[in-house]
Design an enzyme around this catalytic site. Structure first.
Site, mmCIF file in Angstrom:
data_model
loop_
_atom_site.group_PDB
_atom_site.id
_atom_site.type_symbol
_atom_site.label_atom_id
_atom_site.label_comp_id
_atom_site.label_asym_id
_atom_site.label_seq_id
_atom_site.Cartn_x
_atom_site.Cartn_y
_atom_site.Cartn_z
ATOM 1 N N ASP A 224 0.854 -1.202 0.000
ATOM 2 C CA ASP A 224 0.000 0.000 0.000
ATOM 3 C C ASP A 224 0.887 1.249 0.000
ATOM 4 O O ASP A 224 2.093 1.160 0.139
ATOM 5 C CB ASP A 224 -0.862 0.010 1.277
ATOM 6 C CG ASP A 224 0.018 -0.082 2.524
ATOM 7 O OD1 ASP A 224 0.282 -1.205 2.976
ATOM 8 O OD2 ASP A 224 0.501 0.957 3.008
ATOM 9 N N ASP A 226 0.562 3.718 2.283
ATOM 10 C CA ASP A 226 0.431 4.315 3.614
ATOM 11 C C ASP A 226 -0.574 5.479 3.583
ATOM 12 O O ASP A 226 -1.648 5.294 3.034
ATOM 13 C CB ASP A 226 1.820 4.717 4.154
ATOM 14 C CG ASP A 226 1.806 4.872 5.657
ATOM 15 O OD1 ASP A 226 1.227 4.001 6.338
ATOM 16 O OD2 ASP A 226 2.346 5.866 6.174
HETATM 17 N N1 LIG Z 1 1.300 1.289 5.756
HETATM 18 C C1 LIG Z 1 1.824 0.440 6.623
HETATM 19 N N2 LIG Z 1 2.259 0.863 7.835
HETATM 20 C C2 LIG Z 1 2.819 -0.008 8.714
HETATM 21 N N3 LIG Z 1 2.959 -1.316 8.478
HETATM 22 C C3 LIG Z 1 2.530 -1.783 7.301
HETATM 23 N N4 LIG Z 1 2.534 -3.024 6.779
HETATM 24 C C4 LIG Z 1 1.989 -2.965 5.555
HETATM 25 N N5 LIG Z 1 1.615 -1.694 5.252
HETATM 26 C C5 LIG Z 1 1.952 -0.946 6.329
#
Ligand SMILES: Nc1ncnc2[nH]cnc12
Ligand SMILES: CSC[C@H]1O[C@H](OP(=O)(O)O)[C@H](O)[C@@H]1O
Length: 304
Positions: A224, A226
């Site tokens: 992703d 974030d």
């Molecule tokens: N955006 C994110 N923040 C923290 N840990 C994650 N693991 C996968 N995506 C994450």
């Protein structure tokens, strides 16, 4: 081979979110060593590659993903792998991307870390003992192991007749305290600090591997973006899980493809962390308590 060790076992694999077992290996047995720091997250599977080479596999959050990142028993996990004779760890992690060019589905082998965990996790094998030690951690991942892993991962992800999965290297990972994801402000701040990726689980795991003189490298898979992209909604578990299954399949493929070469490289001397703690211990032997020496002797040879 260590006293409780497995013959010829050199490589340990730690699976993260979505990677709770390996496939296409021959199951040998399951072990669940009790260490001075308790039991590992899950029993450890010993399996062999087609050549007969053994590898160890451990699911970081447990096989049912029942252990929160803040509560992973990292000391027990690292100590248990070491007790089996493992010398090098390949850890997998699902990470958020803090950079446009690192797309969900991409693989990343980072070389730096920023610690944003909040001192609620036990971070050292020496904690709670009367022995003080300071491990060198300027390069948090084993440089020599990483040098071997990067080309192997790239080669493993070339797909005939299809677009290959992109592999990035020399990136900086932010490790945050979860379980909630970051705010938008935090996500922007991490980018300004030079962070490229974010997860919740590589620390203290990598620090403990260094204290136990194990070579440690991370293969991260982006799930992703974030929370930093202004016009997008911040990351949700649903979004992570959507990418996770494909990433885990690719991670399993990478693992079984690279392990044979990795085993040979480690047998040939790659991963040079052994001996690295020799001059890190501040407390003179005559001031060390017998019970601390017994405990620390489980992971290091200097307390025999
Ligand atoms: N955006 C994110 N923040 C923290 N840990 C994650 N693991 C996968 N995506 C994450
Ligand atoms: C499921 S999203 C957050 C979770 O995923 C990562 O786990 P792992 O590193 O074990 O793959 C991240 O660190 C969080 O623990």
């Amino acid at each position: 081979m260590s006293p409780s060790g497995e013959q010829n076992l050199l490589i340990g694999v730690i699976g993260g979110s979505g990677l709770y077992h390996l496939e296409n290996l021959t199951f040998v047995k399951e072990v669940n060593p009790e260490t001075p720091w308790g039991f590992p997250s899950s029993p450890i599977t010993i399996a062999t590659l087609p050549s007969g080479t053994p590898v160890a596999f451990l699911a970081r959050h447990g096989r049912a993903h029942q252990i929160n990142p803040s509560n992973v028993p990292s000391r027990a996990n690292i100590a248990a792998l070491k007790s089996l004779g493992v010398r090098a760890i390949v850890a997998f992690s699902a990470v958020g991307s803090l950079r446009e060019e690192i797309k969900p589905g991409d693989f990343v082998v980072p070389n730096q870390v920023i610690d944003r965990t909040k001192s609620i996790r036990p971070v050292s094998f020496f904690e709670g003992t009367g022995v003080v030690a300071h491990a060198t951690f300027g390069d948090p991942f084993s440089e020599s192991l990483t040098k071997v892993v990067v080309p192997l991962v790239k080669k493993a992800l070339v797909r005939e007749g299809e677009k290959s999965i992109d592999v990035h290297e020399n990136k900086c990972l932010v490790v945050m305290e979860g379980p909630q994801f970051s705010t938008r402000a935090e996500s922007h701040m991490y980018r300004a600090w030079g962070g490229d990726l974010i997860n919740m689980s590589t620390l203290p795991e990598a620090k403990l591997a260094r204290e136990a003189e194990l070579s440690y490298t991370l293969i991260a898979t982006a799930t992703d973006y974030d929370a930093w992209r202004v016009s997008e909604t911040p990351v949700t578990v649903a979004e992570v899980v959507k990418t996770l299954r494909a990433n885990a399949d690719a991670s399993r493929h990478v693992t079984v493809t690279i392990l044979e070469d990795l085993h040979k490289a480690v047998a040939g001397g790659a991963g040079v962390e052994e001996g690295s703690m020799q001059f890190s211990i501040m407390t003179a032997k005559e001031h060390q308590r017998a019970e601390d020496r017994a405990k620390l002797g489980y992971i290091l040879p200097y307390f025999d």
